[in-house]
Design a protein around this motif. Structure first.
Motif, short mmCIF file in Angstrom:
data_model
loop_
_atom_site.label_atom_id
_atom_site.label_comp_id
_atom_site.label_asym_id
_atom_site.label_seq_id
_atom_site.Cartn_x
_atom_site.Cartn_y
_atom_site.Cartn_z
N LEU A 189 0.83 -1.21 0.00
CA LEU A 189 0.00 0.00 0.00
C LEU A 189 0.86 1.25 0.00
CD1 LEU A 189 -2.80 -1.06 2.53
CD2 LEU A 189 -3.04 -0.70 0.06
N ILE A 190 2.03 1.19 0.64
CA ILE A 190 2.93 2.34 0.61
C ILE A 190 3.61 2.43 -0.75
CG2 ILE A 190 5.00 3.33 1.64
CD1 ILE A 190 4.19 2.10 4.27
N ARG A 191 4.03 1.30 -1.30
CA ARG A 191 4.64 1.29 -2.63
C ARG A 191 3.69 1.82 -3.70
NH1 ARG A 191 10.14 0.76 -3.39
NH2 ARG A 191 10.98 -0.89 -2.04
N ARG A 192 2.42 1.56 -3.51
CA ARG A 192 1.43 2.02 -4.48
C ARG A 192 1.38 3.54 -4.53
NH1 ARG A 192 -5.06 0.82 -3.90
NH2 ARG A 192 -5.74 1.95 -5.77
N ARG A 193 1.68 4.19 -3.42
CA ARG A 193 1.60 5.65 -3.36
C ARG A 193 2.94 6.31 -3.66
NH1 ARG A 193 -2.46 3.77 -0.29
NH2 ARG A 193 -4.32 5.08 -0.08
N ILE A 194 4.03 5.68 -3.29
CA ILE A 194 5.36 6.26 -3.52
C ILE A 194 6.09 5.37 -4.51
CG2 ILE A 194 7.47 7.10 -2.44
CD1 ILE A 194 6.01 7.28 0.19
N LYS A 195 6.02 5.70 -5.77
CA LYS A 195 6.66 4.90 -6.81
C LYS A 195 8.04 5.46 -7.11
CE LYS A 195 2.08 4.03 -8.81
NZ LYS A 195 1.36 4.95 -7.88
N ASP A 196 8.88 5.42 -6.11
CA ASP A 196 10.23 5.98 -6.20
C ASP A 196 11.22 4.89 -5.84
OD1 ASP A 196 12.65 7.39 -5.84
OD2 ASP A 196 11.57 9.22 -5.35
N PRO A 197 12.26 4.70 -6.65
CA PRO A 197 13.26 3.68 -6.30
C PRO A 197 14.01 3.99 -5.01
CG PRO A 197 13.99 4.98 -8.18
CD PRO A 197 12.56 5.34 -7.94
N ASN A 198 13.93 5.23 -4.53
CA ASN A 198 14.60 5.58 -3.28
C ASN A 198 13.79 5.20 -2.05
OD1 ASN A 198 16.98 6.78 -4.36
ND2 ASN A 198 15.78 8.57 -4.96
N LEU A 199 12.59 4.67 -2.25
CA LEU A 199 11.83 4.15 -1.11
C LEU A 199 12.42 2.80 -0.72
CD1 LEU A 199 9.46 4.22 0.89
CD2 LEU A 199 8.04 3.19 -0.90
N TRP A 200 13.13 2.78 0.37
CA TRP A 200 13.80 1.57 0.84
C TRP A 200 13.01 0.97 1.99
CZ3 TRP A 200 19.77 2.87 0.98
CH2 TRP A 200 20.18 3.14 -0.34
N ILE A 201 12.82 -0.34 1.92
CA ILE A 201 12.10 -1.08 2.96
C ILE A 201 13.00 -2.22 3.43
CG2 ILE A 201 10.07 -2.45 3.52
CD1 ILE A 201 8.54 -0.95 1.38
N GLU A 202 13.33 -2.21 4.70
CA GLU A 202 14.19 -3.22 5.30
C GLU A 202 13.41 -3.99 6.36
OE1 GLU A 202 17.75 -1.43 6.73
OE2 GLU A 202 18.01 -0.15 4.96
#
Length: 532
Positions: A189-202
């Protein structure tokens, strides 16, 4: 003395040997025999009925014995049956594996992984610790006779709640989707809103017994590296058996434990969490709960709603100022009434004073005891309304309040003006969009009532001074809690007490973000006027 030191050394050596034995049992390598592996797994898991095992043979002329393990209820059985079992038992049965197995240079496990199984998530494991971790997380384990490694096939597929509107943060205008109890759904749901390769999820697992998945999400290049490092450090320091909800994480990583004010905000709205990430904050998502944490969080953040940015700036500013006004009403209304009626009667107009005195003529308690009785009664009714079933809870809370209030006035226990004061206080406490901040107000209200009953208005002023001093001492991951008011930042005042138009919010909060300050790189230009 020498004998004593020798015995101590022997005791330490025995303790270290025991520790190494336990560690070796956890890191025990997988056996070459499928039957021994099955016996070891079932014995360790207590022959639990939800652990499903299936032994079968691969191949035709010289079949190879194999074993499938998975946890019932945590896997997608259609995927296990159609893409794993069917592939290995039927699609590969015409292949003669005799010559290939006898060749030492051929690794049949690699052949299955590279050429047979169509799953996208495949990995090799070699210890029982890795086997239990993946098996109990919903993955399928494939073991072959004669190999000390096993394949982990991604097959998670448990029942889950669908995406629905958040019940605790309802808005008139805005998205209606909310987080669920599944971590992968929430990150999507977060990826759907922020389509930026700099969005990092660990992602990491926390909790020795529960092994709960915890993910941190941030925007690289925007977030402060020091905040990310601090979040990771605090999460690594958590040493606990179980993490069942994000509230566990909140309590274990917050800056100050003994404070009534929340220093970590939470939300079950993806748009609110995404907006915080875009400002340079770090989101912490926990598997098994729809509430995501957002750090750092400031005092003004608890009075802001996602709907503030979907309405015009004048409407949003008015509503936001109303929330701050309601905060002080909920905090100070009972204490102000106690102070004025007990110590400062000269501040009340004569007509109103006569009316209050007439109402309180038959009340046997002082104003402080009267307010205390009504506040405690209302808190009990509010908690009862929350805990009861939804269809009954609202009726009980409303009817109970009306009946008890009217009966208390008629019985002469409390005055009618006190019922009005408590009702105004309760309604004002519901205005705050953050439940944890409204709970803090409910707690501090009793302290102000005690100060007002003891020192009058001077006690209220003293309490406000102490409260402000306490607020200025708080930090949220190194950020001053009262910023941008303390320390004062002129630029950030555009989105604190009021919200300026979006065209003027070209900068991110400066104390939270120190790298990519500009939201818009170019100058904001007004659109040209249409020609006549």
């Amino acid at each position: 003395m020498s004998r004593r030191f020798t015995s101590i050394k022997r005791r330490k050596s025995r303790q270290s040997t025991t520790t190494e034995t336990v560690a070796s049992q956890h890191d025990m390598p997988i056996n070459y025999s499928v039957k021994e592996n099955l016996s070891q797994v079932m014995e360790t898991l207590g022959h639990s009925n939800d652990i499903v095992s299936r032994q079968f043979k691969i191949g035709k002329d010289n079949p190879l014995e194999a074993l499938i393990l998975f946890t019932d209820g945590l896997v997608d059985k259609d995927l296990v049956h159609n893409f794993i079992m069917k592939t290995l038992m039927i699609d590969v049965r015409e292949v003669d594996l005799g010559e290939q197995i006898t060749k030492e240079e051929v690794n049949f496990l690699e052949i299955i992984k590279d050429c047979s199984l169509p799953g996208a998530e495949l990995s090799e494991i070699s210890t029982f610790e890795e086997l239990y971790e993946n098996l109990l997380a919903g993955e399928t384990i494939l073991m072959l006779d004669g190999y000390s490694e096993a394949l982990v096939v991604g097959s998670r597929g448990w029942e889950q709640r669908g995406i629905q509107e958040p019940s605790s943060e309802q808005v008139v205008r805005g998205p209606k989707d909310g987080f669920t109890e599944t971590l992968q759904t929430n990150t999507a749901l977060i990826r759907r809103r922020i389509k930026d390769p700099n969005l990092w999820i660990e992602t990491q697992n926390i909790g020795k017994k529960t092994q709960t998945g915890v993910a941190i999400a941030y925007l690289n290049g925007v977030v402060d590296d020091g905040v990310v490092k601090e979040v990771k450090t605090r999460l690594k320091k958590i040493n606990i058996d179980s993490i069942l909800e994000s509230g566990y994480i909140e309590q274990l990583i917050q800056d100050e434990t003994f404070t009534p004010f929340p220093t970590i905000n939470y939300s079950e709205r993806p748009d609110a969490i995404s907006a915080g990430i875009l400002e340079g904050r770090v989101a912490i998502l926990v598997d098994g709960t729809p509430f995501a944490l957002l750090v750092p969080s400031l005092f003004v953040d608890f009075f802001q709603s996602p709907e503030d940015y979907y309405q015009r700036s004048d409407i949003s500013s008015l509503v936001r100022l109303l929330r701050f006004f309601a905060f002080f009403l909920a905090l100070l209304t009972p204490s102000a009434y106690i102070a004025v009626t007990t110590f400062h009667q000269e501040m009340i107009p004569t007509t109103l004073l006569i009316s209050i005195a007439a109402q309180r003529e038959g009340v046997p308690f002082p104003a402080y005891v009267e307010a205390l009785i009504m506040e405690i009664t209302f808190e009990i009714l509010r908690e009862a309304g929350i805990r009861l079933p939804r269809a009954v809870g609202s009726a009980i809370s409303i009817v109970g309040t009306l009946i008890l209030g009217q009966a208390a006035v008629e019985a002469g226990i409390v005055s009618a003006i006190m019922v009005i004061v408590v009702s105004l206080t309760a309604i004002s406490s519901f205005v705050s969009p953050s439940y944890n901040m409204s709970f803090s107000v409910r707690l501090i209200r009793f302290l102000f009532m005690t100060l007002a009953a003891t020192f009058g208005l001077f006690g209220i002023i003293l309490g406000i001074i102490v409260m402000v001093m306490h607020l200025t001492s708080l930090r949220s991951f190194g950020i001053p809690y009262l910023s941008p008011m303390g320390p004062f930042n002129t630029e950030d005042q555009k989105d604190s007490l009021v919200r300026m138009p979006l065209q003027m919010l070209e900068n991110r909060p400066r104390l939270i973000n120190q790298k990519d300050i500009k939201r818009e790189k170019g100058q904001n230009q007004k659109p040209p006027k249409p020609s006549k």
